[in-house]
Design a protein around this motif. Structure first.
Motif, mmCIF file in Angstrom:
data_model
loop_
_atom_site.group_PDB
_atom_site.id
_atom_site.type_symbol
_atom_site.label_atom_id
_atom_site.label_comp_id
_atom_site.label_asym_id
_atom_site.label_seq_id
_atom_site.Cartn_x
_atom_site.Cartn_y
_atom_site.Cartn_z
ATOM 1 N N GLN A 18 -9.931 -2.083 14.439
ATOM 2 C CA GLN A 18 -10.680 -1.347 13.426
ATOM 3 C C GLN A 18 -9.757 -0.439 12.623
ATOM 4 O OE1 GLN A 18 -13.784 -1.707 12.551
ATOM 5 N NE2 GLN A 18 -13.801 -0.050 11.041
ATOM 6 N N LEU A 19 -8.828 0.216 13.323
ATOM 7 C CA LEU A 19 -7.884 1.106 12.661
ATOM 8 C C LEU A 19 -7.065 0.351 11.624
ATOM 9 C CD1 LEU A 19 -6.329 3.837 12.505
ATOM 10 C CD2 LEU A 19 -4.835 2.943 14.289
ATOM 11 N N PHE A 20 -6.541 -0.817 12.001
ATOM 12 C CA PHE A 20 -5.685 -1.553 11.080
ATOM 13 C C PHE A 20 -6.469 -2.307 10.010
ATOM 14 C CE2 PHE A 20 -2.763 -0.947 14.671
ATOM 15 C CZ PHE A 20 -1.745 -0.311 13.980
ATOM 16 N N ARG A 21 -7.766 -2.473 10.200
ATOM 17 C CA ARG A 21 -8.589 -3.025 9.121
ATOM 18 C C ARG A 21 -8.797 -1.975 8.035
ATOM 19 N NH1 ARG A 21 -11.781 -5.921 12.980
ATOM 20 N NH2 ARG A 21 -13.176 -4.129 13.177
ATOM 21 N N GLU A 22 -8.871 -0.718 8.448
ATOM 22 C CA GLU A 22 -9.182 0.345 7.513
ATOM 23 C C GLU A 22 -7.959 0.883 6.776
ATOM 24 O OE1 GLU A 22 -11.235 3.325 9.684
ATOM 25 O OE2 GLU A 22 -13.049 2.136 9.935
ATOM 26 N N PHE A 23 -6.801 0.695 7.350
ATOM 27 C CA PHE A 23 -5.608 1.263 6.745
ATOM 28 C C PHE A 23 -4.551 0.194 6.486
ATOM 29 C CE2 PHE A 23 -7.608 4.805 8.876
ATOM 30 C CZ PHE A 23 -7.465 5.825 7.949
ATOM 31 N N LEU A 24 -3.792 0.409 5.470
ATOM 32 C CA LEU A 24 -2.713 -0.502 5.097
ATOM 33 C C LEU A 24 -1.396 0.264 5.112
ATOM 34 C CD1 LEU A 24 -1.703 -3.199 3.824
ATOM 35 C CD2 LEU A 24 -2.160 -2.176 1.601
ATOM 36 N N TYR A 25 -0.412 -0.297 5.789
ATOM 37 C CA TYR A 25 0.888 0.364 5.865
ATOM 38 C C TYR A 25 1.607 0.214 4.523
ATOM 39 C CZ TYR A 25 5.694 1.209 7.372
ATOM 40 O OH TYR A 25 6.972 1.678 7.484
ATOM 41 N N ILE A 26 2.039 1.330 3.929
ATOM 42 C CA ILE A 26 2.570 1.279 2.568
ATOM 43 C C ILE A 26 3.950 1.917 2.425
ATOM 44 C CG2 ILE A 26 0.309 1.242 1.448
ATOM 45 C CD1 ILE A 26 1.452 4.407 0.941
ATOM 46 N N GLU A 27 4.750 1.867 3.464
ATOM 47 C CA GLU A 27 6.066 2.497 3.392
ATOM 48 C C GLU A 27 6.846 2.046 2.168
ATOM 49 O OE1 GLU A 27 9.116 5.028 4.606
ATOM 50 O OE2 GLU A 27 7.049 4.848 5.283
ATOM 51 N N SER A 28 6.697 0.768 1.806
ATOM 52 C CA SER A 28 7.476 0.220 0.697
ATOM 53 C C SER A 28 7.132 0.840 -0.648
ATOM 54 C CB SER A 28 7.291 -1.302 0.625
ATOM 55 O OG SER A 28 5.923 -1.603 0.422
ATOM 56 N N VAL A 29 5.942 1.441 -0.765
ATOM 57 C CA VAL A 29 5.563 2.029 -2.053
ATOM 58 C C VAL A 29 5.519 3.552 -2.018
ATOM 59 C CG1 VAL A 29 4.261 -0.009 -2.797
ATOM 60 C CG2 VAL A 29 3.089 1.825 -1.560
ATOM 61 N N LYS A 31 7.923 5.787 -2.232
ATOM 62 C CA LYS A 31 8.734 6.381 -3.301
ATOM 63 C C LYS A 31 8.031 6.237 -4.654
ATOM 64 C CE LYS A 31 13.278 6.187 -5.461
ATOM 65 N NZ LYS A 31 14.609 5.513 -5.473
ATOM 66 N N GLN A 32 7.424 5.086 -4.874
ATOM 67 C CA GLN A 32 6.708 4.855 -6.129
ATOM 68 C C GLN A 32 5.580 5.870 -6.293
ATOM 69 O OE1 GLN A 32 4.965 0.915 -6.548
ATOM 70 N NE2 GLN A 32 3.340 1.758 -7.833
ATOM 71 N N TYR A 33 4.798 6.079 -5.237
ATOM 72 C CA TYR A 33 3.706 7.040 -5.283
ATOM 73 C C TYR A 33 4.221 8.447 -5.581
ATOM 74 C CZ TYR A 33 0.185 3.822 -3.341
ATOM 75 O OH TYR A 33 -0.695 2.805 -3.144
ATOM 76 N N LEU A 34 5.263 8.843 -4.869
ATOM 77 C CA LEU A 34 5.796 10.190 -5.033
ATOM 78 C C LEU A 34 6.297 10.426 -6.455
ATOM 79 C CD1 LEU A 34 7.737 10.516 -1.659
ATOM 80 C CD2 LEU A 34 5.658 11.749 -2.296
ATOM 81 N N CYS A 35 6.972 9.422 -7.018
ATOM 82 C CA CYS A 35 7.479 9.554 -8.388
ATOM 83 C C CYS A 35 6.337 9.631 -9.394
ATOM 84 C CB CYS A 35 8.408 8.381 -8.716
ATOM 85 S SG CYS A 35 9.991 8.436 -7.843
ATOM 86 N N GLU A 36 5.306 8.812 -9.185
ATOM 87 C CA GLU A 36 4.147 8.846 -10.082
ATOM 88 C C GLU A 36 3.464 10.206 -10.040
ATOM 89 O OE1 GLU A 36 2.907 4.101 -9.677
ATOM 90 O OE2 GLU A 36 1.620 5.662 -8.831
ATOM 91 N N ILE A 37 3.300 10.747 -8.840
ATOM 92 C CA ILE A 37 2.648 12.043 -8.693
ATOM 93 C C ILE A 37 3.489 13.139 -9.333
ATOM 94 C CG2 ILE A 37 1.972 13.794 -6.994
ATOM 95 C CD1 ILE A 37 1.249 11.380 -5.132
ATOM 96 N N ALA A 38 4.804 13.099 -9.115
ATOM 97 C CA ALA A 38 5.701 14.100 -9.713
ATOM 98 C C ALA A 38 5.609 14.055 -11.236
ATOM 99 C CB ALA A 38 7.136 13.864 -9.252
ATOM 100 N N ASN A 39 5.568 12.849 -11.796
ATOM 101 C CA ASN A 39 5.448 12.705 -13.257
ATOM 102 C C ASN A 39 4.115 13.250 -13.754
ATOM 103 O OD1 ASN A 39 7.979 11.541 -13.603
ATOM 104 N ND2 ASN A 39 7.208 9.458 -13.301
ATOM 105 N N ASN A 40 3.038 12.940 -13.027
ATOM 106 C CA ASN A 40 1.713 13.416 -13.426
ATOM 107 C C ASN A 40 1.619 14.940 -13.386
ATOM 108 O OD1 ASN A 40 0.858 10.786 -13.763
ATOM 109 N ND2 ASN A 40 -0.089 10.638 -11.734
ATOM 110 N N LEU A 41 2.353 15.552 -12.449
ATOM 111 C CA LEU A 41 2.336 17.006 -12.311
ATOM 112 C C LEU A 41 3.431 17.673 -13.154
ATOM 113 C CD1 LEU A 41 1.794 17.291 -8.428
ATOM 114 C CD2 LEU A 41 0.094 17.672 -10.227
ATOM 115 N N HIS A 42 4.191 16.844 -13.868
ATOM 116 C CA HIS A 42 5.300 17.331 -14.702
ATOM 117 C C HIS A 42 6.327 18.121 -13.884
ATOM 118 C CE1 HIS A 42 2.910 16.038 -18.098
ATOM 119 N NE2 HIS A 42 1.907 16.801 -17.685
ATOM 120 N N ILE A 43 6.623 17.583 -12.689
ATOM 121 C CA ILE A 43 7.628 18.198 -11.810
ATOM 122 C C ILE A 43 8.888 17.334 -11.844
ATOM 123 C CG2 ILE A 43 8.217 18.816 -9.431
ATOM 124 C CD1 ILE A 43 5.222 19.317 -8.955
#
Length: 198
Positions: A18-29, A31-43
């Motif tokens: 059940q745990l692994f049905r609900e969550f997806l491991y996203i280590e590969s993305v 950095k992408q998420y962090l960069c997008e968030i930093a850009n959105n926050l103008h940091i």
């Protein structure tokens, strides 16, 4: 230490599925998420500084929750939570292994140390080895920590034998001596390399 059959919990497999049905491991993305968030926050900051900004990390955590995704740190936290609250899981794992070897141990973080200690402390006959060089610690900004022998003895409830390599085949003595100026833990190292080359 008495050996007995590990306790079997009928719902363990179902809970993990059940745990692994609900969550997806996203280590590969991550950095992408962090960069997008930093850009959105103008940091503006370097890649290695992204996780040090509280606004970025809070938004990052909220994005993972909203998308039902987990990263490497979440996996460690979930694993530690399972081991702490379901001792039979650690007991089952410990019954399957004879030894634990950690290479580059100076880059191990607190959660990883805790996970390994919980498992190994279930069976005192598990052989545990830590190999590494505190002078080569490169992930301290991510929580990497070279624990001392005393700290490891206490955590793993044993008495580790501490050994040191004092020879180097990679570099000549001149390079080794220069490097020693920046070493965290001072140690006399002798070059076994042909002095005619670097």
């Amino acid at each position: 230490h008495s050996r007995h059959r590990p306790h079997q919990a009928p719902d363990t497999g179902a809970r993990l599925r059940q745990l692994f049905r609900e969550f997806l491991y996203i280590e590969s993305v991550q950095k992408q998420y962090l960069c997008e968030i930093a850009n959105n926050l103008h940091i503006q900051c370097n890649d290695w500084e992204l996780m040090n900004d509280p606004k970025i990390t809070e938004n990052y955590k909220q994005r993972l929750i909203k998308r039902k995704e987990i990263d490497h740190n979440d996996i460690l936290e979930l694993s530690l939570d399972i081991l702490n609250n379901c001792p039979f899981v650690a007991e089952n794992i410990s019954s399957l292994i004879a030894s634990i070897q950690v290479d580059e141990y100076q880059d191990t973080n607190e959660k990883q140390y805790s996970i390994l200690s919980i498992i190994s402390n279930m069976r005192p006959d598990i052989i545990v080895s830590f190999i590494g060089d505190p002078n080569q610690m490169i992930f301290d900004s991510l929580g990497g920590l070279a624990k001392t022998k005393h700290e490891l003895d206490s955590l793993f409830k044993t008495n580790f034998v501490e050994l040191h390599l004092t020879g180097c085949y990679r570099s000549n003595q001149k390079i080794i001596d220069y490097y020693s100026n920046y070493a965290v833990n001072e140690m006399k190292i002798t070059s076994f390399k042909n002095t005619s080359s670097c």
